[in-house]
Motif scaffolding. Structure first.
Motif, PDB file in Angstrom:
ATOM      1  N   GLN A 221      12.892  -0.427  18.013  1.00  0.00           N
ATOM      2  CA  GLN A 221      14.127  -1.045  17.222  1.00  0.00           C
ATOM      3  C   GLN A 221      15.310  -0.388  17.793  1.00  0.00           C
ATOM      4  N   SER A 222      16.395  -0.965  17.458  1.00  0.00           N
ATOM      5  CA  SER A 222      17.863  -0.159  17.879  1.00  0.00           C
ATOM      6  C   SER A 222      18.876  -0.121  16.715  1.00  0.00           C
ATOM      7  N   LEU A 223      19.345   0.964  16.784  1.00  0.00           N
ATOM      8  CA  LEU A 223      20.554   1.061  15.630  1.00  0.00           C
ATOM      9  C   LEU A 223      21.798   1.250  16.264  1.00  0.00           C
ATOM     10  N   PHE A 224      22.754   0.447  15.903  1.00  0.00           N
ATOM     11  CA  PHE A 224      23.905   0.401  16.323  1.00  0.00           C
ATOM     12  C   PHE A 224      25.060   0.405  15.272  1.00  0.00           C
ATOM     13  N   VAL A 225      25.937   1.389  15.350  1.00  0.00           N
ATOM     14  CA  VAL A 225      26.962   1.468  14.374  1.00  0.00           C
ATOM     15  C   VAL A 225      28.013   2.224  15.169  1.00  0.00           C
ATOM     16  N   GLY A 226      29.451   1.739  15.061  1.00  0.00           N
ATOM     17  CA  GLY A 226      30.332   2.466  15.762  1.00  0.00           C
ATOM     18  C   GLY A 226      29.982   2.920  17.105  1.00  0.00           C
ATOM     19  N   ASN A 227      30.040   4.293  17.208  1.00  0.00           N
ATOM     20  CA  ASN A 227      30.062   4.803  18.716  1.00  0.00           C
ATOM     21  C   ASN A 227      28.446   5.416  18.666  1.00  0.00           C
ATOM     22  N   LEU A 228      27.753   5.284  17.566  1.00  0.00           N
ATOM     23  CA  LEU A 228      26.234   5.567  17.461  1.00  0.00           C
ATOM     24  C   LEU A 228      25.418   4.406  17.981  1.00  0.00           C
ATOM     25  N   ASN A 229      24.561   4.449  19.338  1.00  0.00           N
ATOM     26  CA  ASN A 229      24.026   3.185  19.844  1.00  0.00           C
ATOM     27  C   ASN A 229      22.712   3.921  20.286  1.00  0.00           C
ATOM     28  N   LEU A 230      21.517   3.996  19.556  1.00  0.00           N
ATOM     29  CA  LEU A 230      20.233   4.278  19.622  1.00  0.00           C
ATOM     30  C   LEU A 230      19.180   3.359  19.992  1.00  0.00           C
ATOM     31  N   ASP A 231      18.223   3.626  20.939  1.00  0.00           N
ATOM     32  CA  ASP A 231      17.126   2.836  21.193  1.00  0.00           C
ATOM     33  C   ASP A 231      15.964   3.644  20.376  1.00  0.00           C
ATOM     34  N   LEU A 232      15.285   3.174  19.451  1.00  0.00           N
ATOM     35  CA  LEU A 232      14.401   4.008  18.659  1.00  0.00           C
ATOM     36  C   LEU A 232      12.983   3.795  19.169  1.00  0.00           C
ATOM     37  N   ASP A 233      12.474   3.941  20.346  1.00  0.00           N
ATOM     38  CA  ASP A 233      11.151   3.588  20.839  1.00  0.00           C
ATOM     39  C   ASP A 233      10.090   4.483  20.503  1.00  0.00           C
ATOM     40  N   LYS A 234      10.369   5.778  19.544  1.00  0.00           N
ATOM     41  CA  LYS A 234       9.233   6.737  19.411  1.00  0.00           C
ATOM     42  C   LYS A 234       9.283   6.619  17.913  1.00  0.00           C
TER      43      LYS A 234
END
Length: 285
Positions: A221-234
């Motif tokens: 899954q991914s989390l995107f908000v403002g300057n926060l952009n994360l690929d959450l594969d763990k």
């Protein structure tokens, strides 16, 4: 919407080797205020000699600090790492004097001691002084130990809620100041503490005036908000950020836009929390 709150002064007491921790305590208090001030009916005000004491002659330095801020403080947070501090003429160090005089009045004091690796060129005499004093304190109450900054900051936020709900001195202030009909102390079973992830989501959503995107894709899954952009594969990281979103929803700070938990907006209370958090963080710079 305006609300009533009792202001409690929180004195940050420490020797000179924990400057970063002093700021972390201030940040933790500001974040606690943004999430919990209305909930508890309490506004915490961090104070310390470096920011709240003006130059003054006519008395020993520690006595000036005591009169200027210690006497009016309701909560004291003491922080130590490798040093105990310099003697005052009456006590082995200024910080020890502050803690002793604070506790004499049955006020709330919490002592945190770092277990981080020691820096080079450590003052071994100061370290031994601290170890000796630690043994004295262990006989008088509970100490808290930490080994990294993130862990320390979260402990401060967790413990503030516990203490404000349960400490007799703090509760006596709230009972005497606020009428029973306006007291707003949360049920400890329903209290949720703001984590670093929750704060990052709030700040990024507010700064960018952005929606919060939590998108599922094959393999993660991914989390995107403002300057926060994360690929959450763990799995561990995914659980941490998903839990942060759920807790923000439970607190009424964000709301699901109806896209199966993939799109969120700040609520009115969320914007208030963001504005308060930003203002207080600016004051701390």
């Amino acid at each position: 919407m305006a609300y009533q709150a009792t202001v409690l002064n929180v004195m940050i007491a420490s020797p000179s080797d924990v400057i970063e921790e002093r700021q972390l305590v201030r940040d933790a208090i500001y974040e606690w205020n943004a999430i919990h001030s209305k909930q508890f009916g309490v506004m915490l005000n961090p104070v310390g000699w470096e920011n709240n004491v003006a130059p003054q002659m006519g008395s020993r330095p520690q006595e000036i600090i005591n009169k200027s801020i210690l006497n009016d403080s309701d909560i004291l947070i003491g922080i130590f790492w490798t040093r105990l501090g310099s003697p005052t003429g009456e006590y082995v160090s200024g910080t020890v004097e502050e803690i002793a005089k604070h506790c004499e009045k049955n006020k709330l004091a919490s002592i945190y001691i770092s277990k981080k690796s020691y820096p080079p060129n450590i003052d071994l005499q100061q370290l031994q002084f601290l170890r000796d004093q630690t043994q004295i304190w262990l006989k008088e109450g509970l100490l808290e130990f930490y080994d990294n900054h993130s862990n320390f900051k979260q402990k401060i936020k967790d413990h503030l809620s516990i203490q404000i709900q349960n400490n007799e001195y703090v509760q006596s202030i709230l009972t005497n100041v606020l009428p029973s009909s306006t007291q707003n102390v949360a049920n400890p079973k329903t209290t949720i503490e703001p984590t670093e992830e929750m704060v990052q989501i709030l700040l990024n959503a507010g700064d960018a005036e952005s929606q919060i995107h939590f998108r599922r894709y094959l393999g993660g899954q991914s989390l995107f908000v403002g300057n926060l952009n994360l690929d959450l594969d763990k799995a561990r990281e995914l659980a941490k950020w998903e839990d942060a979103l759920n807790e923000l929803v439970n607190l009424g700070l964000i709301k699901d836009r109806g896209y199966k938990g993939e799109l969120f907006d700040l609520t009115k209370e969320g914007w208030k929390a963001f504005d308060q958090l930003k203002a207080q963080l600016e004051e701390s710079k």
